[in-house]
Design an enzyme around this catalytic site. Structure first.
Site, short mmCIF file in Angstrom:
data_model
loop_
_atom_site.label_atom_id
_atom_site.label_comp_id
_atom_site.label_asym_id
_atom_site.label_seq_id
_atom_site.Cartn_x
_atom_site.Cartn_y
_atom_site.Cartn_z
N ARG A 68 7.98 -42.31 -51.36
CA ARG A 68 6.60 -42.25 -51.85
C ARG A 68 6.01 -40.90 -51.50
NH1 ARG A 68 3.39 -44.76 -49.12
NH2 ARG A 68 4.70 -45.79 -47.61
N TYR A 98 10.91 -42.82 -58.12
CA TYR A 98 11.11 -43.55 -56.87
C TYR A 98 10.29 -44.86 -56.86
CZ TYR A 98 10.72 -45.23 -52.21
OH TYR A 98 10.73 -46.08 -51.14
N LYS A 100 3.24 -51.13 -54.93
CA LYS A 100 2.18 -50.51 -54.12
C LYS A 100 0.94 -50.21 -54.97
CE LYS A 100 4.81 -50.40 -50.47
NZ LYS A 100 4.57 -51.36 -49.39
N HIS A 140 -0.95 -55.59 -46.96
CA HIS A 140 0.42 -55.09 -46.76
C HIS A 140 1.05 -55.93 -45.65
CE1 HIS A 140 3.05 -51.32 -45.75
NE2 HIS A 140 3.67 -52.13 -46.57
N SER A 150 5.17 -48.69 -41.79
CA SER A 150 6.57 -48.49 -42.18
C SER A 150 7.44 -48.26 -40.94
CB SER A 150 6.68 -47.27 -43.10
OG SER A 150 5.88 -47.49 -44.22
N CYS A 202 8.80 -50.35 -38.85
CA CYS A 202 8.61 -51.23 -37.69
C CYS A 202 9.36 -52.55 -37.86
CB CYS A 202 7.13 -51.49 -37.45
SG CYS A 202 6.24 -50.05 -36.83
N ASP A 211 6.61 -58.00 -47.80
CA ASP A 211 5.84 -56.75 -47.89
C ASP A 211 4.37 -56.93 -48.24
OD1 ASP A 211 5.86 -53.89 -47.70
OD2 ASP A 211 5.82 -53.75 -49.88
N ARG A 271 17.69 -47.64 -50.63
CA ARG A 271 17.13 -48.99 -50.79
C ARG A 271 18.09 -49.96 -51.45
NH1 ARG A 271 11.49 -49.70 -49.15
NH2 ARG A 271 10.93 -47.63 -48.42
C1 OXD Z 1 6.59 -49.07 -47.76
C2 OXD Z 1 7.54 -49.90 -48.52
O1 OXD Z 1 6.73 -47.83 -47.78
O2 OXD Z 1 7.36 -51.12 -48.52
O3 OXD Z 1 5.71 -49.62 -47.11
O4 OXD Z 1 8.46 -49.35 -49.15
MN MN Z 2 5.60 -51.74 -47.52
#
Ligand code: OXD
Ligand code: MN
Length: 584
Positions: free
Chosen positions: A67, A195, A204, A224, A246, A248, A273, A364
Site C-alpha cells: 500500500r 497491489y 481498505k 480494522h 500491521s 502484529c 481484518d 501474499r
Molecule cells: C493491512 C492489510 O495492511 O490488511 O492492514 O493488508
Molecule cells: Mn489490515
C-alpha cells in the site's frame, strides 16, 4: 432507461476507451477466462496441479508491492474534514489530476465491471460495491475476497445503492499512482497500482475508508478488526473483535489453534481484518466480516504460526510475489521448510540469498475464507455475531502489560486512541520508534480522526450492551531483550481471562492503567514461563508510563480543538492515578 450502474459503466468507458467491456457474473467459467488472460499476459503462473490444485502465482511489478499511504488521499471539500492524519486534495483538484490520466487509459485493454457484495448475502449490514478495473488479476482476486457477481446484482437490482470504484493500472508508474476517496460521492478512484490494498477496492478503500464515513453518518462502526469466537468447555461461544497495527499477527490470532484445546477452549474465525458492526435488537454490537477471503502476508506463516491457514491455502489460492520451487510449489521465508535448491525468487530470478529473500516481505496469499478449518459456523450469519469484548494491541517492548481491562467505555476509547506500535528497532531489543495508530485505523480512517474518536464515544453511549474494552501486548521483552511471552496458540490464555472478565469472573488488581490479571487469575498450567517472567509481564512501571503520557499528549495536540474533551479528561485521570499511586 439504463440503470445507474450501466450509466456509470458507459460514462467510464467513454473516458477510459477500452477495446472491450465485460460485465462480470462471478461464475467459474468466467474465472477460468480471467486466469487464461492472466497467464497470457505473462506475469502469472500455474502451480503444481497435484499439490496445489487451482493455485496460481502472480508476480507484480517490483515497484508495486505494498500500500502507498503517501499517495492515498481523502478528497473532502475542506482540509479539516480529512484531518491531520490523512493526505488531502479537494475533489476538484483530484478530478483535474486524475481525469487526464484515465483518459484513454484502457485503450487496447478490456474494462471489467465487477459488482460485488461486502458481507454475507442476506445480511442487512452488507453493502454492494462495483469496481471497474482493467486488471484480470484484480477480478480474480475480488472473486476470492468478496461475494462477486450474481449475489451483488440480485441485491442491487436497478438501484443506485452501490459504492463505485474505478481502478486502472495505467502504466504502473509510482509517479502516476493515486488512491483517491471522495467522501461526498462515496466514490473511489485508484490509478497506477495493482497491489491488493490499493487495487482490490472492496477492502481498505471501501470496507474501511468509505465505510468508516458511512458508519459515522449512519450510526454504526467499520473497523480494522479481526473477529473471533472463543468456545468454552460448556460449548458457549463468546465473540471478540481485535484491532492491531500491521505486523502484529492479526491473522494468526484470528486463526489460532488454542493451546487450551484439551481443556475445551477453542477459537473460531469469523474474520481476520475488517469488522462492520451495528447495534442489534439485543442491544449488543453485531459484527459481520465484510470479506469472503483472507489476503494474508505469506512470510512468517508456517505450520507452527498458523497451521489453519497452511491447510487452507493448498487449493484455489492466488499467491503474489512468493518464491517458486522447481516442483512448482510456492515457498517463502518462515514456511518452516528448507529452501529447495533451484528455486526462483519473487521476481523470477534464480534465488540467491545474498540478493535478498525468496519471497517479497509483503508477499501474499489470497484464499477463500471457507477453506479454513477454523472458520466459524456463524461466519456468514446475516445477523452478525454479538461482540462481548474489544481488544486493542500493539508491539511494546516494555510499557504495556500482557493484558489489561479498561475501567469503562470512555477509558476504553482512550486506550484505543493512544494505541501504538514500536517499529522494528524493537526487534533488536531496544525500544523502537513509537508510531501512534489509534484503533489501528491511522491509514484507514476516511475522515478527521478527532471526529472518529467522538463517534466511538457516541457509539458507547448508544449501545446498551457495549463490549468491554481490553488491551494486549504479546511483545513485551525482559531485561535480556527476549520476548517474555510465547504468543501464538498460548495467547488463548489471555483470551480466556478476557472471557472470565466478560462473565464477571477473572481475578484482577486495579492499577493506574486499568485492571491487570493477578498471576493466579491467568490459566498458566503447562506453560514454560517462570513466575518472575509472569510478574514482569503483568507489571506496570510508572517510569515507563510518564514518557508515554507526554507522547500521547503531544499526539492529541495534533487534533487541536476538534479533539473530544473526554480524551483529555481520560489523560488527566490517568496522570492523576499514577500520582496518587505514589512512586513505583
Ligand atoms: C493491512 C492489510 O495492511 O490488511 O492492514 O493488508
Ligand atoms: Mn489490515
Amino acid at each position: 432507461m439504463s440503470s445507474p450502474l450501466e450509466q456509470w459503466a458507459e460514462q467510464t468507458a467513454r473516458l477510459t476507451k477500452p477495446d472491450h467491456v465485460v460485465f462480470c457474473d462471478g461464475s467459474e467459467q468466467e474465472n477460468q477466462r480471467m486466469i487464461e488472460e492472466m497467464l497470457r499476459q505473462g506475469h502469472t503462473f500455474e502451480l503444481n496441479p497435484k499439490t496445489y490444485p487451482n493455485c496460481y502465482l502472480h508476480r507484480s511489478n517490483p515497484n508495486d508491492v505494498a500500500r502507498t499511504e503517501q499517495v492515498t488521499f481523502i478528497c473532502s471539500q475542506k482540509k479539516e474534514d480529512a484531518g491531520p492524519t490523512n493526505n488531502w486534495m479537494t475533489p476538484k483538484d483530484a478530478r483535474e489530476k486524475l481525469t487526464p490520466l484515465l483518459d484513454g487509459a484502457m485503450r487496447g485493454r478490456t474494462m471489467y465491471v465487477v459488482p460485488y457484495m461486502m458481507g454475507p448475502v442476506k445480511s442487512p449490514i452488507s453493502k454492494v460495491g462495483v469496481e471497474i478495473t482493467d486488471s484480470p488479476y484484480v477480478v480474480a482476486s475480488m472473486r476470492i475476497m468478496s461475494r462477486m457477481g450474481k449475489p451483488a446484482m440480485e441485491r442491487l437490482g436497478n438501484s443506485a445503492e452501490f459504492v463505485p470504484g474505478l481502478h486502472s493500472l495505467l502504466d504502473v508508474n509510482p509517479e502516476r499512482r493515486y488512491i483517491a476517496h471522495f467522501p461526498d460521492e462515496k466514490l473511489i478512484w485508484s490509478v497506477g497500482s495493482g497491489y491488493g490494498g490499493n487495487a482490490l477496492l472492496g477492502k481498505k478503500c471501501f470496507a474501511l475508508r468509505i465505510a468508516s464515513m458511512m458508519a459515522r453518518e449512519q450510526g454504526w462502526m467499520a473497523e480494522h478488526m479481526l473477529i473471533l469466537g472463543l468456545e468454552s468447555p460448556e460449548g458457549k461461544v463468546t465473540y471478540m473483535a481485535a484491532a492491531f497495527p500491521s505486523a502484529c499477527g492479526k491473522t494468526n490470532l484470528a486463526m489460532m489453534v488454542s493451546a487450551l484445546e484439551s481443556q475445551g477452549y477453542r477459537v473460531w474465525t469469523v474474520g481476520d481484518d475488517i469488522a462492520w458492526m451495528k447495534i442489534g435488537a439485543d442491544g449488543m454490537l453485531r459484527a459481520i466480516n465484510p470479506e469472503a477471503g483472507f489476503f494474508g502476508v505469506a512470510p512468517g506463516t508456517g505450520k507452527h504460526t498458523n497451521p489453519n491457514v497452511m491447510t487452507a491455502l493448498t487449493s484455489n489460492t492466488l499467491f503474489t510475489n512468493v518464491g517458486l520451487t522447481p516442483n512448482r510449489e510456492p515457498w517463502w521465508e518462515g514456511m518452516e521448510s528448507e529452501a529447495p535448491a533451484g528455486m526462483l525468487d519473487w521476481r523470477g530470478n534464480p534465488f540467491d540469498p545474498a540478493q535478498g529473500p525468496a519471497a517479497q516481505p509483503n508477499s501474499r496469499y489470497t484464499v477463500p475464507a471457507h477453506q479454513a478449518p477454523c472458520i466459524s459456523p456463524k461466519w456468514e450469519d446475516p445477523e452478525g455475531v454479538p461482540i462481548s469484548a474489544f481488544i486493542f494491541g500493539g508491539r511494546r517492548a516494555r510499557l504495556a502489560p500482557l493484558v489489561y481491562q479498561s475501567f469503562d467505555w470512555q477509558h476504553g476509547v482512550f486506550v484505543g486512541a493512544t494505541m501504538a506500535s514500536e517499529t522494528t528497532a524493537a526487534a533488536t531489543g531496544k525500544v523502537g520508534v513509537t508510531r501512534r495508530d489509534p484503533m489501528a485505523m491511522l491509514p484507514f480512517c476516511g475522515y478527521n480522526m478527532a471526529d472518529y474518536f467522538q463517534h466511538w464515544l457516541d457509539m458507547g453511549r448508544k449501545t446498551p450492551r457495549a463490549p468491554k474494552v481490553f488491551h494486549v501486548n504479546w511483545f513485551r521483552r525482559g531485561t535480556d531483550g527476549k520476548f517474555l511471552w510465547p504468543g501464538y496458540g498460548e495467547n488463548v490464555r489471555v483470551l480466556k481471562w478476557i472471557l472470565d472478565r466478560v462473565e464477571g469472573r477473572g481475578e484482577a488488581r486495579e492499577t493506574p492503567i486499568g485492571y491487570v490479571p493477578t498471576r493466579s487469575g491467568l490459566t498458566l498450567d503447562g506453560l514454560a514461563v517462570t513466575p518472575a517472567a509472569v510478574d514482569e509481564l503483568l507489571s506496570v512501571h510508572r517510569a515507563d508510563w510518564e514518557p508515554e503520557l507526554d507522547d500521547t499528549k503531544q499526539f492529541f495536540g495534533k487534533f487541536g480543538d476538534r479533539l473530544p474533551k473526554e480524551l483529555l479528561e481520560e489523560h488527566s485521570k490517568l496522570a492523576r492515578r499514577f500520582a496518587d499511586a505514589g512512586p513505583a
